[in-house]
Design a protein around this motif. Structure first.
Motif, PDB file in Angstrom:
ATOM      1  N   LEU A  16     -16.739  20.206  35.169  1.00 14.92           N
ATOM      2  CA  LEU A  16     -16.622  20.222  33.711  1.00 14.92           C
ATOM      3  C   LEU A  16     -15.434  21.078  33.278  1.00 14.92           C
ATOM      4  N   LYS A  17     -15.212  22.186  33.975  1.00  6.54           N
ATOM      5  CA  LYS A  17     -14.067  23.049  33.664  1.00  6.54           C
ATOM      6  C   LYS A  17     -12.755  22.298  33.837  1.00  6.54           C
ATOM      7  N   LYS A  18     -12.634  21.573  34.942  1.00  2.00           N
ATOM      8  CA  LYS A  18     -11.421  20.790  35.170  1.00  2.00           C
ATOM      9  C   LYS A  18     -11.229  19.759  34.056  1.00  2.00           C
ATOM     10  N   LEU A  19     -12.326  19.120  33.658  1.00  2.00           N
ATOM     11  CA  LEU A  19     -12.250  18.071  32.638  1.00  2.00           C
ATOM     12  C   LEU A  19     -11.852  18.638  31.280  1.00  2.00           C
ATOM     13  N   ILE A  20     -12.481  19.734  30.870  1.00  2.00           N
ATOM     14  CA  ILE A  20     -12.159  20.342  29.573  1.00  2.00           C
ATOM     15  C   ILE A  20     -10.721  20.845  29.561  1.00  2.00           C
ATOM     16  N   ASN A  21     -10.281  21.463  30.651  1.00  2.00           N
ATOM     17  CA  ASN A  21      -8.904  21.956  30.712  1.00  2.00           C
ATOM     18  C   ASN A  21      -7.903  20.808  30.639  1.00  2.00           C
ATOM     19  N   TYR A  22      -8.255  19.674  31.231  1.00  2.00           N
ATOM     20  CA  TYR A  22      -7.382  18.501  31.154  1.00  2.00           C
ATOM     21  C   TYR A  22      -7.208  18.059  29.701  1.00  2.00           C
ATOM     22  N   TYR A  23      -8.304  17.901  28.974  1.00  2.00           N
ATOM     23  CA  TYR A  23      -8.209  17.451  27.585  1.00  2.00           C
ATOM     24  C   TYR A  23      -7.519  18.489  26.703  1.00  2.00           C
ATOM     25  N   ASP A  24      -7.667  19.742  27.061  1.00  2.00           N
ATOM     26  CA  ASP A  24      -6.954  20.793  26.324  1.00  2.00           C
ATOM     27  C   ASP A  24      -5.448  20.700  26.590  1.00  2.00           C
ATOM     28  N   ASN A  51     -15.844  28.197  24.242  1.00  2.00           N
ATOM     29  CA  ASN A  51     -15.358  29.126  23.215  1.00  2.00           C
ATOM     30  C   ASN A  51     -13.880  29.473  23.406  1.00  2.00           C
ATOM     31  N   GLN A  52     -13.411  29.352  24.636  1.00  2.00           N
ATOM     32  CA  GLN A  52     -12.004  29.639  24.918  1.00  2.00           C
ATOM     33  C   GLN A  52     -11.091  28.471  24.544  1.00  2.00           C
ATOM     34  N   ASN A  53     -11.654  27.272  24.488  1.00  2.00           N
ATOM     35  CA  ASN A  53     -10.858  26.068  24.183  1.00  2.00           C
ATOM     36  C   ASN A  53     -10.999  25.714  22.709  1.00  2.00           C
ATOM     37  N   THR A  54     -10.441  26.559  21.873  1.00  2.00           N
ATOM     38  CA  THR A  54     -10.599  26.401  20.423  1.00  2.00           C
ATOM     39  C   THR A  54      -9.762  25.268  19.852  1.00  2.00           C
ATOM     40  N   ASN A  55      -8.810  24.745  20.640  1.00  2.00           N
ATOM     41  CA  ASN A  55      -7.962  23.661  20.131  1.00  2.00           C
ATOM     42  C   ASN A  55      -8.654  22.294  20.228  1.00  2.00           C
ATOM     43  N   LEU A  56      -9.747  22.241  20.968  1.00  2.00           N
ATOM     44  CA  LEU A  56     -10.476  20.991  21.128  1.00  2.00           C
ATOM     45  C   LEU A  56     -11.632  20.904  20.147  1.00  2.00           C
ATOM     46  N   SER A  57     -11.950  19.671  19.749  1.00  2.00           N
ATOM     47  CA  SER A  57     -13.146  19.432  18.951  1.00  2.00           C
ATOM     48  C   SER A  57     -14.285  19.099  19.913  1.00  2.00           C
ATOM     49  N   GLU A 335      -2.659  15.785  38.708  1.00  2.00           N
ATOM     50  CA  GLU A 335      -2.160  17.167  38.745  1.00  2.00           C
ATOM     51  C   GLU A 335      -3.137  18.119  38.052  1.00  2.00           C
ATOM     52  N   SER A 336      -3.764  17.656  36.993  1.00  2.00           N
ATOM     53  CA  SER A 336      -4.739  18.483  36.272  1.00  2.00           C
ATOM     54  C   SER A 336      -5.959  18.763  37.140  1.00  2.00           C
ATOM     55  N   ILE A 337      -6.423  17.767  37.860  1.00  2.00           N
ATOM     56  CA  ILE A 337      -7.581  17.945  38.743  1.00  2.00           C
ATOM     57  C   ILE A 337      -7.264  18.939  39.871  1.00  2.00           C
TER      58      ILE A 337
END
Length: 339
Positions: A16-24, A51-57, A335-337
């Motif tokens: 999930l961390k990898k996925l959220i960071n990708y969309y961010d 909470n750290q990924n505030t740029n995402l909805s 690359e994100s993964i």
């Protein structure tokens, strides 16, 4: 982007961390609906991550159940025009989603669409990719419900990863059989049957010639000793057959309420296809338990071989800028993964 991505997850924080960071990283402008059934430790880490990924909805919901129940839980909360389902190890390319949405906006008589994707073998421990295959979803552009249902096939890739109009997706879930008293394996099976069936029943769909997703195949999911449908039947025949009869009864009621002149023929066709699939499972199960187990080892060996040795170079050709097959969005996902 007027789309929601539904992501059920359970005890898979690292994915999930990898996925959220990708969309961010790609500045995704739609909404991520994450339904988390994890244990306390993973829940705590995920809440910090979000909470750290505030740029995402992100619409984050904690709900302790299986992934199908999780989809029911958030169904009515979908506010976007379009929706697509996802695992916590599935990645959508923004350019592909935009083309699909543009197509659906322009073609009002279509209820769903997808592009093509790739399934990619991934080993988290070693952070390496092994094996790739193309992923396509069956569709139909017939105008008549009966003619569309005639195109419907149980076999093949599931329709879960099509971008749907949200009102259609909500309607499908409202009409889908679910009972928490049944094993998840059976619920998944009838979910796949009926979700694809409803896509064909309710409207036209299309597969565009555009790359739009990567699905990971990971060892803990795909290389573990599999429980085949045959063994599920042998271990609990009563539950297996009860699930069949209940789901068919539900399907009959929904089709009857369509008030379509072909409703009876549509139902009989749906029942025939599902019954044929169930009959083949039962028939194979009755032959011999030994052969069922032998087939399990055979299928496992084929899966392992294909993951380890098939088409390694094609991943390189898709991520190499010097290759004629280079796909920028695919390379960004890979690359994100790897990060």
């Amino acid at each position: 982007m007027d789309i929601s991505i539904i992501i059920p997850t359970k005890n898979r924080y690292i994915y999930l961390k990898k996925l959220i960071n990708y969309y961010d990283d790609i500045k995704f402008k739609g909404t991520l609906i994450i339904i988390d059934s994890s244990d306390h430790e993973d829940l705590a880490k995920t809440k910090i991550l979000i909470n750290q990924n505030t740029n995402l909805s992100i619409n984050y919901v904690v709900y302790q159940s299986d992934e199908i129940a999780c989809k029911f839980r958030i169904c009515k909360d979908i506010k976007s025009k379009y929706v697509v389902q996802s695992g916590d190890d599935d990645y959508y390319a923004i350019a592909g989603l935009k083309k699909i949405i543009k197509f659906l906006d322009k073609n009002k008589d279509y209820i769903a669409a997808s592009g093509y994707g790739y399934t990619v073998g991934y080993n988290l421990k070693n952070n390496i990719f092994k094996g790739i295959s193309k992923y396509n979803i069956l569709c139909t552009n017939k105008n008549n419900p009966l003619e569309r249902v005639k195109d419907w096939k149980i076999k093949g890739n599931v329709a879960d990863y099509m971008v749907c109009k949200s009102e259609v997706y909500q309607k499908i879930l409202e009409n889908t059989w679910y009972d928490e008293n049944f094993k998840l394996y059976l619920l998944r099976r009838y979910w796949e049957y009926t979700f694809k069936f409803y896509i064909f029943l309710y409207g036209k769909s299309s597969v565009l010639d555009t790359f739009y997703m990567v699905r990971l195949r990971i060892p803990e999911n795909s290389l573990a000793f599999p429980k085949t449908t045959n063994l599920v039947y042998l271990n609990n025949k009563r539950s297996f057959l009860k699930a069949y009869f209940i789901s068919i009864k539900k399907l009959k009621l929904i089709i009857k309420n369509l008030d379509d002149k072909d409703s009876q023929e549509i139902f009989l066709l749906a029942k025939k296809n599902i019954k044929k699939e169930i009959y083949m499972i039962i028939k194979k199960s009755k032959v011999n338990l030994f052969y069922n187990k032998l087939n399990m080892f055979k299928n496992l060996a084929i899966t392992v071989f294909s993951r380890l040795f098939s088409n390694k170079d094609s991943i390189l050709s898709l991520i190499s800028k010097n290759s004629n097959n280079y796909k920028e969005d695919f390379a960004i996902i890979i690359e994100s993964i790897k990060k």
